[in-house]
Design a protein around this motif. Structure first.
Motif, mmCIF file in Angstrom:
data_model
loop_
_atom_site.group_PDB
_atom_site.id
_atom_site.type_symbol
_atom_site.label_atom_id
_atom_site.label_comp_id
_atom_site.label_asym_id
_atom_site.label_seq_id
_atom_site.Cartn_x
_atom_site.Cartn_y
_atom_site.Cartn_z
ATOM 1 N N SER A 57 0.797 -1.229 0.000
ATOM 2 C CA SER A 57 0.000 0.000 0.000
ATOM 3 C C SER A 57 0.824 1.269 0.000
ATOM 4 C CB SER A 57 -0.895 0.025 1.238
ATOM 5 O OG SER A 57 -0.094 0.094 2.394
ATOM 6 N N LEU A 85 8.776 -2.300 15.871
ATOM 7 C CA LEU A 85 7.600 -1.440 15.948
ATOM 8 C C LEU A 85 6.366 -1.995 15.241
ATOM 9 C CD1 LEU A 85 9.458 1.911 15.284
ATOM 10 C CD2 LEU A 85 8.499 1.151 17.455
ATOM 11 N N ALA A 86 6.568 -2.594 14.076
ATOM 12 C CA ALA A 86 5.396 -2.996 13.296
ATOM 13 C C ALA A 86 5.796 -4.009 12.231
ATOM 14 C CB ALA A 86 4.759 -1.777 12.628
ATOM 15 N N LEU A 87 4.799 -4.733 11.751
ATOM 16 C CA LEU A 87 4.965 -5.610 10.601
ATOM 17 C C LEU A 87 4.534 -4.843 9.359
ATOM 18 C CD1 LEU A 87 3.252 -8.822 12.046
ATOM 19 C CD2 LEU A 87 5.711 -8.408 11.833
ATOM 20 N N GLN A 137 2.942 -5.215 5.796
ATOM 21 C CA GLN A 137 2.157 -6.238 5.084
ATOM 22 C C GLN A 137 1.523 -5.694 3.815
ATOM 23 O OE1 GLN A 137 -0.348 -7.400 8.401
ATOM 24 N NE2 GLN A 137 0.789 -9.305 8.579
ATOM 25 N N HIS A 145 -6.642 5.625 30.223
ATOM 26 C CA HIS A 145 -5.930 5.113 31.386
ATOM 27 C C HIS A 145 -6.401 5.832 32.650
ATOM 28 C CE1 HIS A 145 -3.740 3.849 27.881
ATOM 29 N NE2 HIS A 145 -3.190 5.037 27.713
ATOM 30 N N LYS A 148 -2.718 -6.022 33.858
ATOM 31 C CA LYS A 148 -2.023 -6.324 32.609
ATOM 32 C C LYS A 148 -2.790 -7.263 31.689
ATOM 33 C CE LYS A 148 2.458 -4.700 33.243
ATOM 34 N NZ LYS A 148 3.900 -4.855 33.103
ATOM 35 N N ASP A 149 -3.660 -8.088 32.241
ATOM 36 C CA ASP A 149 -4.415 -8.992 31.368
ATOM 37 C C ASP A 149 -5.764 -8.394 30.981
ATOM 38 O OD1 ASP A 149 -5.744 -9.103 33.703
ATOM 39 O OD2 ASP A 149 -5.538 -11.250 34.011
ATOM 40 N N GLY A 150 -5.977 -7.131 31.362
ATOM 41 C CA GLY A 150 -7.186 -6.459 30.927
ATOM 42 C C GLY A 150 -8.442 -6.918 31.633
ATOM 43 N N MET A 166 0.550 -2.534 4.128
ATOM 44 C CA MET A 166 0.278 -1.574 5.214
ATOM 45 C C MET A 166 1.102 -1.938 6.449
ATOM 46 S SD MET A 166 -1.133 1.170 5.827
ATOM 47 C CE MET A 166 -1.219 2.081 7.353
ATOM 48 N N LEU A 167 1.318 -0.986 7.322
ATOM 49 C CA LEU A 167 2.008 -1.269 8.576
ATOM 50 C C LEU A 167 1.021 -1.791 9.612
ATOM 51 C CD1 LEU A 167 4.367 1.793 9.003
ATOM 52 C CD2 LEU A 167 5.026 -0.540 8.474
ATOM 53 N N ARG A 168 1.341 -2.906 10.231
ATOM 54 C CA ARG A 168 0.510 -3.438 11.312
ATOM 55 C C ARG A 168 1.303 -3.348 12.605
ATOM 56 N NH1 ARG A 168 -1.419 -9.591 11.237
ATOM 57 N NH2 ARG A 168 0.577 -9.770 12.292
ATOM 58 N N PRO A 169 0.973 -2.425 13.477
ATOM 59 C CA PRO A 169 1.772 -2.254 14.694
ATOM 60 C C PRO A 169 1.823 -3.530 15.537
ATOM 61 C CG PRO A 169 0.293 -0.395 14.400
ATOM 62 C CD PRO A 169 -0.104 -1.438 13.384
ATOM 63 N N LEU A 170 2.935 -3.724 16.195
ATOM 64 C CA LEU A 170 3.084 -4.827 17.143
ATOM 65 C C LEU A 170 2.744 -4.328 18.556
ATOM 66 C CD1 LEU A 170 6.406 -6.309 15.800
ATOM 67 C CD2 LEU A 170 4.297 -7.617 16.092
ATOM 68 N N HIS A 171 2.524 -5.273 19.462
ATOM 69 C CA HIS A 171 2.331 -4.942 20.874
ATOM 70 C C HIS A 171 1.184 -3.938 21.039
ATOM 71 C CE1 HIS A 171 6.216 -6.787 20.493
ATOM 72 N NE2 HIS A 171 6.765 -5.691 20.009
ATOM 73 N N GLU A 186 -2.267 -5.487 18.493
ATOM 74 C CA GLU A 186 -3.283 -6.377 19.063
ATOM 75 C C GLU A 186 -3.358 -6.234 20.583
ATOM 76 O OE1 GLU A 186 -2.195 -10.472 18.276
ATOM 77 O OE2 GLU A 186 -0.100 -10.062 18.712
ATOM 78 N N PHE A 202 0.510 -8.581 25.694
ATOM 79 C CA PHE A 202 0.194 -9.873 26.272
ATOM 80 C C PHE A 202 0.839 -9.971 27.656
ATOM 81 C CE2 PHE A 202 -1.226 -10.759 22.162
ATOM 82 C CZ PHE A 202 -1.960 -11.924 22.186
ATOM 83 N N ARG A 261 -4.402 -11.359 26.899
ATOM 84 C CA ARG A 261 -4.101 -10.153 26.162
ATOM 85 C C ARG A 261 -4.942 -9.011 26.711
ATOM 86 N NH1 ARG A 261 -6.409 -7.907 21.690
ATOM 87 N NH2 ARG A 261 -7.947 -9.584 21.681
ATOM 88 N N CYS A 262 -4.312 -7.856 26.870
ATOM 89 C CA CYS A 262 -5.031 -6.675 27.321
ATOM 90 C C CYS A 262 -5.557 -5.936 26.089
ATOM 91 C CB CYS A 262 -4.093 -5.787 28.118
ATOM 92 S SG CYS A 262 -4.911 -4.357 28.806
ATOM 93 N N PRO A 263 -6.889 -5.879 25.906
ATOM 94 C CA PRO A 263 -7.424 -5.272 24.682
ATOM 95 C C PRO A 263 -7.047 -3.789 24.569
ATOM 96 C CG PRO A 263 -9.179 -5.681 26.279
ATOM 97 C CD PRO A 263 -7.936 -6.300 26.837
ATOM 98 N N VAL A 280 7.756 7.626 17.208
ATOM 99 C CA VAL A 280 8.782 7.350 16.209
ATOM 100 C C VAL A 280 8.232 7.710 14.847
ATOM 101 C CG1 VAL A 280 10.174 5.546 15.130
ATOM 102 C CG2 VAL A 280 9.738 5.469 17.585
ATOM 103 N N MET A 323 4.507 6.529 15.177
ATOM 104 C CA MET A 323 4.135 5.362 15.986
ATOM 105 C C MET A 323 4.234 5.734 17.467
ATOM 106 S SD MET A 323 3.659 2.319 14.317
ATOM 107 C CE MET A 323 3.931 1.390 15.837
ATOM 108 N N GLU A 368 0.256 2.793 23.017
ATOM 109 C CA GLU A 368 -1.036 3.241 23.540
ATOM 110 C C GLU A 368 -0.887 3.836 24.937
ATOM 111 O OE1 GLU A 368 -5.373 1.272 23.623
ATOM 112 O OE2 GLU A 368 -4.111 0.766 25.322
ATOM 113 N N SER A 369 0.017 3.290 25.716
ATOM 114 C CA SER A 369 0.178 3.807 27.075
ATOM 115 C C SER A 369 0.685 5.246 27.087
ATOM 116 C CB SER A 369 1.118 2.898 27.877
ATOM 117 O OG SER A 369 2.352 2.755 27.199
#
Lengths: 95, 95, 95, 95, 95, 95, 95
Positions: free
Chosen positions: E22, E91-93, E95, F6, F49-51, G1-6, G44, G47, G54-56, G73, G84, G87-88
């Motif tokens: 993209s 930071l990210a994947l 895709q 938060h 941490k586990d929401g 597209m970029l898919r953020p981790l964590h 996502e 964890f 996983r914490c939504p 970043v 980037m 979320e915290s």
């Protein structure tokens, strides 16, 4: 009297040289503070975060303890300087 | 005698060169402190925060241990300088 | 012999260039320390705070490992300089 | 009135010398702030992270407490400077 | 081959501009290192302190990842510079 | 409107002197920022941490709060500067 | 597209002034970066250490968010600079 909170230990620095039955503990130089203290009062120990359980103190009133060279908070009582340490900073018991 | 608190380890630095059955452990230069120590006393081990369980010490009195170059607290006993380390800072046993 | 404590890993830096079956691992410049080490001894692994459970080591004696550029503690044995790292600082296994 | 949050302790520094039944607690010099405070209000105590359990306060309104030399947040109320500390920074109770 | 330990990720920086279906991911200036990397190998994931449970890796071999500008450890293999990151720093994947 | 995440607390600094039923809370000097704020919005509270569990907020919309002298993040809304604090940094409620 | 981790959040800074239904969020000066961002992608969620829970995420794609002045970043995609954040570190939702 001062009653330490948490894991606090109130000590009076012991200036004389002879400390243990097995040996002399000497300050490095005459000008340095003694690293040996006599315990005058101790806190009730740290509590777990929910207040439900308490970790007992290993240091008791009357113990002679080996103190780190730095740290602690000076308190002047009746013209005498005492020091407050956390038990976790006390290095050893002198026996 | 000094009885270390927590995970404290009281050591005497060993100045001679020969240390292990399999090899010589040498100080980097003649002027540096020896990184080998003989264990004179150990604490009872760290407790969990609620005081209910204790993590046993891996280092015992009489062990020869490899020490980090920096850290530890010097203590002068009977004119001799000993050192207090935390077990978690001790690097290895010499066997 | 030295027996590392905790998650300690005793390594000998490998100066030759050829390391893995699939490729050469080269130092950046001839003057830099090799980042490849041969594992001579490992600790028993870190224990949980109450001493009840142990996290097994991923690195074993004989492994070739990729080391960070900085860190580790030099130890001189039989005139040879070895290095102690924590397993958590070891970057990779060379296979 | 101010109602401290968390483990907050609102204190008024006590300038007079006489503090405890057993001794005088003196400031180091006339220019330093008094390390003794009278507790005017306390928080409800820290909660565990899930809000389910609360660690009760050891310090109560009316207590005289030993304060660290540094730290705390000054608040001016009715022209008077009060100080907010965390209970974990309060050193001892004066009794 | 290098097999990362812990949550290590071995990447080759991708210098060409076109990265995702993209869009183009561009380095800020021609002189800066690319922030896009191709994953060559990953660790088995971090273990809990008692070694009993493992947190699976989110990054897999073959993924293209967005890397932070700083950090990582350079490794020279077959004359090519690769980089080791911790997955928690990726930071990210792409895709 | 801004909805803090938060344990965020959005406040408007209150410049007038009169704050509590029992006393005046005054800024130290006319030039300093007021340490009293009116709460405009609050987050839903921190999650474990586990929401799975949430720690409820102690501070509510409409509360007047005592703020630390430093910290917080300024936000300009409709030409007015508001401030975001974490609840854990809010010192006290003014009642 | 970029898919953020964590718990990563990919945002595009929103330069126009009008942001919320109830008010304008303005940059402090014309030269400063906007503190408002439009969320383009989210991770996502974090964890727990054993990977089991996983914490939504509280922030979703399409949300407008209040960002801290510093941090994040920069990533250049198709000639546009995106950012980037974790979320915290995101301060609030704009609604």
């Amino acid at each position: 009297m001062l009653r330490p909170l948490h894991d606090g230990v109130l000590v009076r620095r012991v200036e004389e040289e002879s400390v243990t039955s097995s040996g002399l503990v000497l300050p490095d130089t005459a000008k340095e503070k003694s690293q040996i203290g006599e315990v005058l009062a101790v806190g009730e120990g740290l509590f777990t975060k929910d207040g439900s359980r308490r970790c007992p103190m290993r240091v008791n009133v009357g113990d002679r303890v080996l103190l780190p060279k730095y740290g602690g908070v000076d308190v002047k009582i009746d013209g005498e300087t005492l020091v407050m340490f956390k038990e976790s900073d006390v290095l050893a018991l002198c026996q």
